[in-house]
Enzyme design. Structure first.
Site, PDB file in Angstrom:
ATOM      1  N   ASP A  82      41.687 -38.142 -15.234  1.00 54.15           N
ATOM      2  CA  ASP A  82      40.548 -38.054 -16.146  1.00 54.15           C
ATOM      3  C   ASP A  82      41.022 -38.343 -17.571  1.00 54.15           C
ATOM      4  OD1 ASP A  82      37.897 -37.467 -16.787  1.00 54.15           O
ATOM      5  OD2 ASP A  82      38.286 -35.324 -17.056  1.00 54.15           O
ATOM      6  N   GLU A 134      35.714 -46.810 -20.368  1.00 59.85           N
ATOM      7  CA  GLU A 134      34.524 -46.288 -21.055  1.00 59.85           C
ATOM      8  C   GLU A 134      34.123 -47.175 -22.227  1.00 59.85           C
ATOM      9  OE1 GLU A 134      34.427 -42.023 -21.646  1.00 59.85           O
ATOM     10  OE2 GLU A 134      33.502 -42.243 -23.623  1.00 59.85           O
ATOM     11  N   HIS A 213      30.176 -38.943 -17.859  1.00 55.70           N
ATOM     12  CA  HIS A 213      31.007 -37.807 -18.275  1.00 55.70           C
ATOM     13  C   HIS A 213      30.096 -36.756 -18.905  1.00 55.70           C
ATOM     14  CE1 HIS A 213      35.261 -39.307 -18.052  1.00 55.70           C
ATOM     15  NE2 HIS A 213      34.562 -40.357 -17.662  1.00 55.70           N
ATOM     16  N   GLY A 214      30.672 -35.588 -19.170  1.00 55.68           N
ATOM     17  CA  GLY A 214      29.933 -34.562 -19.921  1.00 55.68           C
ATOM     18  C   GLY A 214      28.649 -34.151 -19.234  1.00 55.68           C
ATOM     19  N   ASP A 258      33.024 -30.273 -15.349  1.00 53.54           N
ATOM     20  CA  ASP A 258      34.158 -29.390 -15.596  1.00 53.54           C
ATOM     21  C   ASP A 258      33.683 -28.052 -16.181  1.00 53.54           C
ATOM     22  OD1 ASP A 258      36.555 -28.202 -16.088  1.00 53.54           O
ATOM     23  OD2 ASP A 258      37.255 -29.623 -17.575  1.00 53.54           O
TER      24      ASP A 258
HETATM   25  O1  G3H Z   1      36.497 -34.242 -20.381  1.00 48.77           O
HETATM   26  C1  G3H Z   1      37.362 -33.371 -20.402  1.00 48.77           C
HETATM   27  C2  G3H Z   1      37.502 -32.402 -19.303  1.00 48.77           C
HETATM   28  O2  G3H Z   1      36.557 -31.370 -19.410  1.00 48.77           O
HETATM   29  C3  G3H Z   1      38.903 -31.893 -19.229  1.00 48.77           C
HETATM   30  O3  G3H Z   1      39.145 -30.872 -20.142  1.00 48.77           O
HETATM   31  O4  G3H Z   1      41.193 -31.714 -21.215  1.00 48.77           O
HETATM   32  O5  G3H Z   1      40.546 -29.312 -21.409  1.00 48.77           O
HETATM   33  O6  G3H Z   1      41.388 -30.226 -19.244  1.00 48.77           O
HETATM   34  P1  G3H Z   1      40.676 -30.514 -20.537  1.00 48.77           P
HETATM   35  P1  13P Z   2      31.608 -31.288 -18.990  1.00 48.61           P
HETATM   36  O1  13P Z   2      32.343 -30.684 -20.149  1.00 48.61           O
HETATM   37  O2  13P Z   2      30.169 -31.514 -19.328  1.00 48.61           O
HETATM   38  O3  13P Z   2      31.801 -30.524 -17.737  1.00 48.61           O
HETATM   39  O4  13P Z   2      32.235 -32.754 -18.753  1.00 48.61           O
HETATM   40  C1  13P Z   2      33.379 -32.916 -17.968  1.00 48.61           C
HETATM   41  C2  13P Z   2      33.942 -34.292 -18.063  1.00 48.61           C
HETATM   42  O5  13P Z   2      33.328 -35.237 -18.511  1.00 48.61           O
HETATM   43  C3  13P Z   2      35.315 -34.495 -17.570  1.00 48.61           C
HETATM   44  O6  13P Z   2      35.781 -35.783 -17.830  1.00 48.61           O
HETATM   45 ZN    ZN Z   3      34.975 -36.646 -19.612  1.00 47.79          ZN
END
Ligand code: G3H
Ligand code: 13P
Ligand code: ZN
Length: 313
Positions: A82, A134, A213-214, A258
């Protein structure tokens, strides 16, 4: 079944009008929660690992935990990097057995984004690995990078054909109103996705898998549990799940979640300690956390993604 790429998953999802959940993993209980949920519902699934997760858990542990999960089921599972920040992090993931990587050079100027992405595609494709990239900019926090809402930018449909053909990517993440994190919108706001942009992108790239994403929706019942048992998460809402389902019926084949998982995991642990202040065996509270996360993943598969039963089609 061994780990698979997302190629066949996305072909079927595109045709079938559903999406595959891409869930972020950081430890054993999270991997178990997601894979058990997907297995019971016979859904394909993507386990995704951020740079932060690799730093936290050690990439070797994560890889072997995912392989252990794969050995327990015959559903299709892809292991995805990711938000790969540069060529080196994508290369390291590919070399260690990931079947899919994201190169996220979306904050770079146009030509640079194309150049880095194409380099990752060349390396990945030569090794049977697929690549997501992206275009556009999401608001919110990912790893240590924070993009202010004012700097967020919707993806321009005019750019997608040139970008995909010059880079050779397998899927494209776009910005149409989602954002990272658990604090996306204030209660009372009425967040909507720009499905008109998605529709236009779908026309420009027929059959091509799009990624969101998100896409956490900030489950209000779980936030309420966190706050009932000593937490102080601010009032916030995410993208309504109904909007995500509409996107899944269109060109969106991968939906990233996430933050919602994190909220569920934390809610269960807070509740556990409030009800059992004498407990000190991690299996007791982590077991509850795993169960609540599993229930949330099942809810997403059935009510948002529409991928239940698709593992066997
Ligand atoms: O888009 C990001 C994901 O939520 C991953 O979060 O970088 O804190 O593991 P992290
Ligand atoms: P969220 O923070 O909305 O769960 O998005 C997760 C994400 O895009 C990981 O790449
Ligand atoms: Zn993301």
């Amino acid at each position: 079944m061994a780990l698979v790429t997302t190629k066949e998953m996305f072909e079927k999802a595109y045709k079938g009008g559903y999406a595959i959940g891409a869930f972020n993993v950081n430890n054993m209980e999270m991997i178990q929660a997601i894979v058990e949920a997907a297995n019971e519902l016979r859904s394909p699934v993507i386990l995704q690992v951020s740079a932060g997760a690799r730093k936290y858990a050690n990439p070797v542990y994560l890889k072997h935990l995912v392989e252990a999960a794969v050995a327990t089921t015959d559903i299709p599972i892809a292991m995805h990097l990711d938000h790969g920040a540069d060529f080196e992090s994508c290369k390291s993931a590919i070399d260690s057995g990931f079947t899919s990587v994201m190169i996220d050079a979306s904050s770079k100027p146009w030509e640079e984004n194309i150049e880095i992405t194409r380099k990752v595609v060349e390396y990945a494709h030569a090794r049977g690995v697929v690549v997501e990239a992206e275009l556009g900019k999401l608001a919110g926090v990912e790893d240590d990078v924070c993009v202010e809402a004012s700097d967020a930018m919707f993806t321009s449909p005019d750019e997608v054909q040139e970008f995909t053909s010059r880079t050779g990517i397998d899927s494209l993440a776009i910005a149409i109103g989602t954002s990272h994190g658990a604090y996306k919108f204030k209660p009372g706001q009425d967040p909507k996705l720009r499905l008109d942009i998605l529709e236009e992108i779908g026309k420009r790239l027929p059959g091509f898998p799009i990624v969101l994403h998100g896409a956490s929706s900030v489950p209000q019942d779980k936030v309420a549990i966190v706050n009932q048992f000593g937490g102080s998460m601010p009032d916030a809402i995410g993208i309504p799940e109904t909007e995500l389902t509409k996107a899944a019926h269109m060109a969106v084949c991968k939906i990233n979640i996430d933050s919602d998982l994190r909220v569920a995991f934390t809610a269960a642990i807070r509740k556990h300690f409030a009800e059992h202040p004498d407990h000190f065996d991690p299996r007791q509270y982590l077991g509850d956390a795993r169960a609540m996360m599993k229930e949330l993943v099942k809810h997403k598969i059935v009510n948002v993604l529409g991928s239940a039963g698709k593992a066997d089609e």
